[in-house]
Design a protein around this motif. Structure first.
Motif, PDB file in Angstrom:
ATOM      1  N   ASP A   1      -2.900  10.601  -1.574  1.00 27.45           N
ATOM      2  CA  ASP A   1      -1.799   9.754  -1.117  1.00 27.45           C
ATOM      3  C   ASP A   1      -0.942   9.323  -2.300  1.00 27.45           C
ATOM      4  O   ASP A   1      -1.452   8.813  -3.300  1.00 27.45           O
TER       5      ASP A   1
ATOM      6  N   MET B   1      -4.919   4.781   6.759  1.00 29.66           N
ATOM      7  CA  MET B   1      -4.883   3.914   5.591  1.00 29.66           C
ATOM      8  C   MET B   1      -5.062   4.757   4.349  1.00 29.66           C
ATOM      9  O   MET B   1      -5.756   5.760   4.379  1.00 29.66           O
ATOM     10  N   ARG B   2      -4.463   4.302   3.280  1.00 26.13           N
ATOM     11  CA  ARG B   2      -4.654   4.965   1.997  1.00 26.13           C
ATOM     12  C   ARG B   2      -6.088   4.728   1.525  1.00 26.13           C
ATOM     13  O   ARG B   2      -6.587   3.624   1.584  1.00 26.13           O
TER      14      ARG B   2
ATOM     15  N   ASP C   1       4.065  16.106   4.797  1.00 29.36           N
ATOM     16  CA  ASP C   1       4.556  16.230   6.170  1.00 29.36           C
ATOM     17  C   ASP C   1       5.102  14.898   6.631  1.00 29.36           C
ATOM     18  O   ASP C   1       4.373  13.911   6.713  1.00 29.36           O
ATOM     19  N   TYR C   2       6.392  14.872   6.899  1.00 31.91           N
ATOM     20  CA  TYR C   2       6.998  13.688   7.500  1.00 31.91           C
ATOM     21  C   TYR C   2       8.182  14.175   8.332  1.00 31.91           C
ATOM     22  O   TYR C   2       9.127  14.744   7.773  1.00 31.91           O
TER      23      TYR C   2
ATOM     24  N   GLU D   1       1.372  -2.462  -1.618  1.00 31.01           N
ATOM     25  CA  GLU D   1       2.589  -2.999  -2.217  1.00 31.01           C
ATOM     26  C   GLU D   1       2.347  -4.474  -2.431  1.00 31.01           C
ATOM     27  O   GLU D   1       1.379  -5.036  -1.926  1.00 31.01           O
TER      28      GLU D   1
ATOM     29  N   ILE E   1       2.042  -0.164  -8.614  1.00 29.23           N
ATOM     30  CA  ILE E   1       2.386   0.027  -7.197  1.00 29.23           C
ATOM     31  C   ILE E   1       3.727  -0.684  -6.980  1.00 29.23           C
ATOM     32  O   ILE E   1       4.128  -1.513  -7.802  1.00 29.23           O
TER      33      ILE E   1
ATOM     34  N   LYS F   1       4.706   4.853  -9.516  1.00 32.17           N
ATOM     35  CA  LYS F   1       4.372   3.794  -8.564  1.00 32.17           C
ATOM     36  C   LYS F   1       3.180   4.184  -7.715  1.00 32.17           C
ATOM     37  O   LYS F   1       2.920   3.567  -6.684  1.00 32.17           O
ATOM     38  N   SER F   2       2.493   5.252  -8.095  1.00 29.12           N
ATOM     39  CA  SER F   2       1.432   5.801  -7.250  1.00 29.12           C
ATOM     40  C   SER F   2       0.041   5.572  -7.814  1.00 29.12           C
ATOM     41  O   SER F   2      -0.853   6.406  -7.659  1.00 29.12           O
ATOM     42  N   SER F   3      -0.143   4.434  -8.470  1.00 30.43           N
ATOM     43  CA  SER F   3      -1.466   3.996  -8.885  1.00 30.43           C
ATOM     44  C   SER F   3      -2.207   5.073  -9.683  1.00 30.43           C
ATOM     45  O   SER F   3      -1.584   5.772 -10.483  1.00 30.43           O
TER      46      SER F   3
ATOM     47  N   HIS G   1      11.817   7.443   4.719  1.00 27.67           N
ATOM     48  CA  HIS G   1      10.392   7.746   4.648  1.00 27.67           C
ATOM     49  C   HIS G   1       9.871   6.862   3.527  1.00 27.67           C
ATOM     50  O   HIS G   1      10.190   7.079   2.365  1.00 27.67           O
TER      51      HIS G   1
ATOM     52  N   MET H   1      -0.089  12.349   6.825  1.00 29.46           N
ATOM     53  CA  MET H   1       0.300  11.249   7.703  1.00 29.46           C
ATOM     54  C   MET H   1       0.692  10.030   6.871  1.00 29.46           C
ATOM     55  O   MET H   1       0.003   9.665   5.931  1.00 29.46           O
ATOM     56  N   LEU H   2       1.822   9.429   7.237  1.00 30.83           N
ATOM     57  CA  LEU H   2       2.262   8.216   6.538  1.00 30.83           C
ATOM     58  C   LEU H   2       1.287   7.084   6.847  1.00 30.83           C
ATOM     59  O   LEU H   2       0.939   6.849   8.001  1.00 30.83           O
ATOM     60  N   LYS H   3       0.857   6.394   5.805  1.00 32.46           N
ATOM     61  CA  LYS H   3      -0.154   5.361   5.977  1.00 32.46           C
ATOM     62  C   LYS H   3       0.472   4.009   6.311  1.00 32.46           C
ATOM     63  O   LYS H   3       1.593   3.717   5.906  1.00 32.46           O
TER      64      LYS H   3
ATOM     65  N   ARG I   1       0.646   0.041   5.683  1.00 30.82           N
ATOM     66  CA  ARG I   1       0.532  -0.652   4.386  1.00 30.82           C
ATOM     67  C   ARG I   1      -0.009  -2.083   4.535  1.00 30.82           C
ATOM     68  O   ARG I   1       0.347  -2.784   5.471  1.00 30.82           O
TER      69      ARG I   1
ATOM     70  N   TRP J   1       3.017   5.272   1.499  1.00 29.11           N
ATOM     71  CA  TRP J   1       2.044   6.221   0.934  1.00 29.11           C
ATOM     72  C   TRP J   1       1.813   7.335   1.936  1.00 29.11           C
ATOM     73  O   TRP J   1       1.466   7.088   3.089  1.00 29.11           O
ATOM     74  N   ASN J   2       2.011   8.562   1.493  1.00 26.90           N
ATOM     75  CA  ASN J   2       1.777   9.697   2.369  1.00 26.90           C
ATOM     76  C   ASN J   2       0.987  10.762   1.613  1.00 26.90           C
ATOM     77  O   ASN J   2       1.000  10.811   0.385  1.00 26.90           O
ATOM     78  N   GLU J   3       0.328  11.595   2.403  1.00 31.47           N
ATOM     79  CA  GLU J   3      -0.572  12.581   1.826  1.00 31.47           C
ATOM     80  C   GLU J   3       0.198  13.819   1.365  1.00 31.47           C
ATOM     81  O   GLU J   3       1.084  14.297   2.072  1.00 31.47           O
TER      82      GLU J   3
END
Lengths: 250, 192
Positions: free
Chosen positions: B134, A249-250, B154-155, A46, A75, B177-179, B112, A1-3, A5, B115-117
């Motif tokens: 994420d 949320m992330r 999944d998006y 971000e 980030i 960019k993903s920490s 899209h 699922m898109l979180k 931000r 942050w996505n899983e």
């Protein structure tokens, strides 16, 4: 699922953070890079840097800052403030900015949106809209909120998306600094009408304000400055709270 | 030395910075010799498929990339260009992976972004990475699922978040960019 931000915003003047900050433990509280690192470590998704001087002479200072941020932060971050040409956008991207926010210059010359989107991809172009409610109508203001353009916020948002804006940063000037919640009406309307992500800005005062934003509108991000700078809301605690409220949320 | 392939416009500084933070030396280049003799190659990318492929072909980098034997990591557009074909500009791509790249359509915001899983992880890139993590995505086109898929996101629909075949690795998300998790993925690539 898109979180969803959470985005802290840093106002920059002459390479320094402007708004007062009462963090403890920072070597230099006025250094945007130190503050950015702290936010990133706390879980910010971000960052947005808005340069409020942005005169030609100061552009070098801003570019240096962007390079430093890019070296230190892992980030994504957006840079805006006075970007009025494709060249200026390109310099910021080369310095390491992931996205560019444009505001007044795009109202003056909408083609700028198309030019930047064509050159760097629409995901690079954040269209910032400062909206003020006059009577029943949300109007677009420019020049830091001093000048009424006569445009309706909804019309300009849709036009900008058609021109290639990949994201909208919608600030309610009525709410900005009031800390009594996001402007759910206009954020709701615009976020339902466009098919790009909308970042809501202006009015965050409490954790509940973010909850309302995400439950009652389609905004994908909430942006705030002073509540984070003044430590009224801790990012980690905010995200924990929102998770408990069932928000992704992330 | 790690070669970061230079082509097109875009934020290539991010990848270089991320490697620098990991203590790895890198060079941004489109020089065939420097790419051929690099220990590893990173193929980043922001921009669109058509002009990017044209640029590579003009410099004969398309043939060069396909023939590389050292570990190669494609990121975002870089990953899409390593696939067979992209709907973006109706572009024939490198064909390292059989996957097709299609445009998102349907119910959902485009790009899209955020942050996505990722899940269904496999392969060396994801060593030590939590099974549901994420990561940061920003894209409007996606590679479909296939036998080389090593992570799924999944998006609107499930798509390939990462691919791996022989010495070729690719990620749709931006590890740079993903920490912390992005850092781990880059470390895993550097260990190849």
């Amino acid at each position: 699922m898109l979180k969803k931000r959470i985005i802290p915003c840093l106002d920059i003047k002459d390479g320094r953070t402007v708004k007062g900050i009462n963090f403890v433990g920072l070597r230099d509280a006025g250094d945007p890079v130190e503050l950015a690192k702290r936010y990133a470590n706390e879980g910010a998704d971000e960052l947005v840097f808005l340069d409020i001087t942005a005169t030609i002479e100061k552009r070098r200072t801003l570019l240096d800052l962007v390079s430093r941020v890019a070296r230190e932060i892992d980030i994504p971050f957006t840079v805006g403030g006075g970007v009025n040409t494709l060249e200026a956008a390109g310099e910021l991207i080369s310095a390491g900015a992931d996205k560019i926010a444009v505001n007044s210059a795009a109202v003056k010359r909408p083609e700028l949106v198309r030019e930047i989107a064509a050159a760097f991809g629409r995901q690079c172009l954040v269209l910032a809209i400062d909206a003020k409610k006059l009577g029943d109508a949300w109007k677009v203001f420019v020049k830091g909120g001093r000048e009424d353009t006569g445009l309706l916020a909804m019309d300009w948002a849709q036009q900008a998306v058609d021109l290639g804006a990949g994201e909208l940063l919608l600030t309610s000037m009525n709410s900005d600094g009031m800390q009594d919640g996001f402007a759910l009406d206009i954020v709701g309307e615009i976020s339902r009408a466009v098919n790009v992500p909308v970042i809501a800005s202006g009015g965050a005062g409490r954790q509940e304000d973010f909850m309302q934003l995400f439950k009652r509108t389609n905004a994908t991000a909430g942006l705030a400055a002073s509540v984070f700078h003044f430590d009224r809301i801790k990012i980690g605690a905010l995200k924990m709270y929102l998770k408990e409220q069932g928000i992704w949320m992330r | 030395m790690i070669a970061i392939l230079k082509y097109n416009a875009g934020n290539i500084a991010s990848v270089k910075n991320a490697l620098f933070r990991l203590g790895a030396e890198s060079l941004v280049t489109d020089d065939p010799e420097e790419i051929r003799f690099a220990d590893k190659v990173i193929f980043p990318g922001v921009g669109s498929a058509g002009p990017a492929m044209a640029y590579l072909k003009e410099r004969k980098l398309d043939v060069l990339i396909k023939g590389l034997k050292q570990p190669v990591l494609g990121v975002c557009l870089g990953m899409q260009l390593m696939c067979k074909y992209s709907e973006e500009g109706n572009t024939d791509c490198l064909g390292i992976f059989d996957n097709q790249v299609r445009e998102f359509s349907g119910a959902g915001l485009i790009p899209h972004m955020g942050w996505n899983e990722v899940h269904s992880l496999s392969g060396e890139l994801f060593k030590g990475v939590p099974p549901r993590s994420d990561l940061y995505f920003v894209h409007s086109y996606f590679a479909d699922l296939g036998i080389h898929t090593t992570a799924v996101c999944d998006y609107i629909q499930p798509f390939s978040a990462a691919l791996h075949k022989d010495n070729f690795f690719a990620s749709q998300f931006h590890p740079e960019k993903s920490s912390a998790i992005g850092r781990r993925l880059l470390e895993n690539f550097l260990e190849q």
